[in-house]
Design a protein around this motif. Sequence first.
Motif, PDB file in Angstrom:
ATOM      1  N   UNK A  29      10.501  14.556  13.595  1.00 27.28           N
ATOM      2  CA  UNK A  29      10.660  15.984  13.302  1.00 27.28           C
ATOM      3  C   UNK A  29      11.496  16.671  14.375  1.00 27.28           C
ATOM      4  N   UNK A  30      11.236  16.343  15.630  1.00 21.02           N
ATOM      5  CA  UNK A  30      11.958  16.973  16.728  1.00 21.02           C
ATOM      6  C   UNK A  30      13.435  16.600  16.729  1.00 21.02           C
ATOM      7  N   UNK A  31      13.762  15.415  16.243  1.00 18.04           N
ATOM      8  CA  UNK A  31      15.169  15.009  16.172  1.00 18.04           C
ATOM      9  C   UNK A  31      15.946  15.847  15.176  1.00 18.04           C
ATOM     10  N   UNK A  32      15.285  16.326  14.116  1.00 13.37           N
ATOM     11  CA  UNK A  32      15.895  17.274  13.195  1.00 13.37           C
ATOM     12  C   UNK A  32      16.725  16.701  12.075  1.00 13.37           C
ATOM     13  N   UNK A  33      16.859  15.366  11.980  1.00 15.12           N
ATOM     14  CA  UNK A  33      17.629  14.761  10.895  1.00 15.12           C
ATOM     15  C   UNK A  33      16.688  14.435   9.746  1.00 15.12           C
ATOM     16  N   UNK A  34      16.305  15.463   8.996  1.00 22.04           N
ATOM     17  CA  UNK A  34      15.255  15.322   8.001  1.00 22.04           C
ATOM     18  C   UNK A  34      15.647  14.449   6.814  1.00 22.04           C
ATOM     19  N   UNK A  64       0.960   1.673   0.133  1.00 19.01           N
ATOM     20  CA  UNK A  64       2.074   0.730   0.179  1.00 19.01           C
ATOM     21  C   UNK A  64       3.332   1.492  -0.215  1.00 19.01           C
ATOM     22  N   UNK A  65       4.474   1.037   0.256  1.00 21.61           N
ATOM     23  CA  UNK A  65       5.705   1.822   0.050  1.00 21.61           C
ATOM     24  C   UNK A  65       6.397   1.551  -1.278  1.00 21.61           C
ATOM     25  N   UNK A  66       6.190   0.365  -1.867  1.00 19.19           N
ATOM     26  CA  UNK A  66       6.825   0.000  -3.139  1.00 19.19           C
ATOM     27  C   UNK A  66       8.347   0.176  -3.110  1.00 19.19           C
ATOM     28  N   UNK A  67       8.931   0.104  -1.899  1.00 18.36           N
ATOM     29  CA  UNK A  67      10.377   0.171  -1.765  1.00 18.36           C
ATOM     30  C   UNK A  67      10.949   1.580  -1.732  1.00 18.36           C
ATOM     31  N   UNK A  68      10.119   2.598  -1.513  1.00 21.16           N
ATOM     32  CA  UNK A  68      10.575   3.986  -1.543  1.00 21.16           C
ATOM     33  C   UNK A  68      10.286   4.667  -0.194  1.00 21.16           C
ATOM     34  N   UNK A  69      10.870   5.867   0.051  1.00 22.49           N
ATOM     35  CA  UNK A  69      10.606   6.597   1.305  1.00 22.49           C
ATOM     36  C   UNK A  69       9.189   7.149   1.331  1.00 22.49           C
ATOM     37  N   UNK A  70       8.260   6.256   1.562  1.00 22.07           N
ATOM     38  CA  UNK A  70       6.825   6.561   1.560  1.00 22.07           C
ATOM     39  C   UNK A  70       6.247   6.081   2.880  1.00 22.07           C
ATOM     40  N   UNK A  71       5.393   6.893   3.490  1.00 26.72           N
ATOM     41  CA  UNK A  71       4.755   6.538   4.754  1.00 26.72           C
ATOM     42  C   UNK A  71       3.361   5.970   4.499  1.00 26.72           C
ATOM     43  N   UNK A  72       2.863   5.143   5.413  1.00 28.95           N
ATOM     44  CA  UNK A  72       1.442   4.773   5.351  1.00 28.95           C
ATOM     45  C   UNK A  72       0.582   5.943   5.811  1.00 28.95           C
ATOM     46  N   UNK A  73      -0.689   5.949   5.450  1.00 30.67           N
ATOM     47  CA  UNK A  73      -1.579   6.997   5.953  1.00 30.67           C
ATOM     48  C   UNK A  73      -1.854   6.809   7.440  1.00 30.67           C
ATOM     49  N   UNK A 103      14.556   5.264   8.251  1.00 25.06           N
ATOM     50  CA  UNK A 103      14.243   4.735   9.582  1.00 25.06           C
ATOM     51  C   UNK A 103      12.805   5.071   9.973  1.00 25.06           C
ATOM     52  N   UNK A 104      12.378   6.311   9.688  1.00 24.07           N
ATOM     53  CA  UNK A 104      11.011   6.727   9.979  1.00 24.07           C
ATOM     54  C   UNK A 104      10.002   5.831   9.267  1.00 24.07           C
ATOM     55  N   UNK A 105      10.204   5.644   7.972  1.00 28.40           N
ATOM     56  CA  UNK A 105       9.252   4.868   7.187  1.00 28.40           C
ATOM     57  C   UNK A 105       9.225   3.407   7.651  1.00 28.40           C
ATOM     58  N   UNK A 106      10.389   2.848   7.957  1.00 30.44           N
ATOM     59  CA  UNK A 106      10.429   1.463   8.426  1.00 30.44           C
ATOM     60  C   UNK A 106       9.646   1.285   9.720  1.00 30.44           C
TER      61      UNK A 106
END
Length: 354
Positions: A321-326, A158-167, A331-334
């Motif tokens: 990753x290919x977009x390069x805006x690390x 779970x993300x708990x509101x942070x930049x965390x990804x699901x497995x 947005x990724x996590x959402x």
Amino acid sequence: MKILYGVQGTGNGHIARARIMAKAFAKRDDIEVDFIFSGRDPSRYFDMEVFGNYRTVTGLTFITENGEVNRWETLKQANIRQFIRDVKQLNVAKYHVLLNDFEPVTAWAAKMKDLSSISISHQAAFKHKVPKQGEAWTDRMLMRTFAPCDVNLGVHWYHFGFPIMPPFIEESYSKATKGEHVLVYLPFENVEAIKALLEKFPNEKFVCYHPDIDGPFATANSQWRPLSKQTFQQALFECAGVIANGGFELSSECLQLGKKILVKPLKNQYEQTSNRVTLERMNRCDSMDSLDPNIVSKWLSKDSPEPITYPNSPDILINWLLEGDYMDTKRLCEQLWKITRFPESVRMSLANGA
């Protein structure tokens, strides 16, 4: 795009996550990936074909005895000179970015040689205020210095509101059946201690995997097998439940397959004790601090839980990753959490524990 991917080889969970990434990378013609593993004797890696011409280095590892991290032996056996030599000799000039799953040699080489680095690991989640138990200042220092990266993308249930990804979990609930056996994977426990525990349940069937088992054999109520990804996965799909340490990847598969879990966290390993806290908050595990037959007996009588659906492909991550805006991790996590599906019971448990 050329990617260097460093993977901690001490536990099979890191390698399992890297396998999913490697399969996805192999389908692309716009990315080249080189894998480096550390923390395990090269002869003890298995089922590594997906990684192609991977490399191994010594790295740093944790020494365990009888289900507990031995901190003194861990420090005593750390080959710091070899570690420094490996860091200095690692050539990272041809790579655009390092992906790192708690692997120290590649992380420090990238830091010293100005290669952009992204931590994609469960450990990175603990840099945030997620549920924790037993964290000491030494643990906080370890998380900051063991494998430092520029960007920290944690992986958690779970993300708990942070930049965390699901497995990312390849296996779906549709593959699971409820057989008669219980899968036992306690790699940090003594084999004889596990046998003594299971012998107390003569009417149950157990399938046990352990790194100290060289070949298959059977006892009165248990099948014992050496480590093998293929046969382990089949035993997992068909089991009635899983008894394991508090590792992240196996617990993740159990959540998605709808398997009940009994966890016995590795002592002095706050990541595993913290995993137990989150699983309990989600109402998705029972736990024990020792190999306790009374707790096992109660757990055996319990029903299987509803499954959770996590993403089965890292393609969204690879495109990011290919977009390069690390630095744009939100947005990724959402995107990834939008395709995750929790049963209402888990949503309520998380809400009540928040």
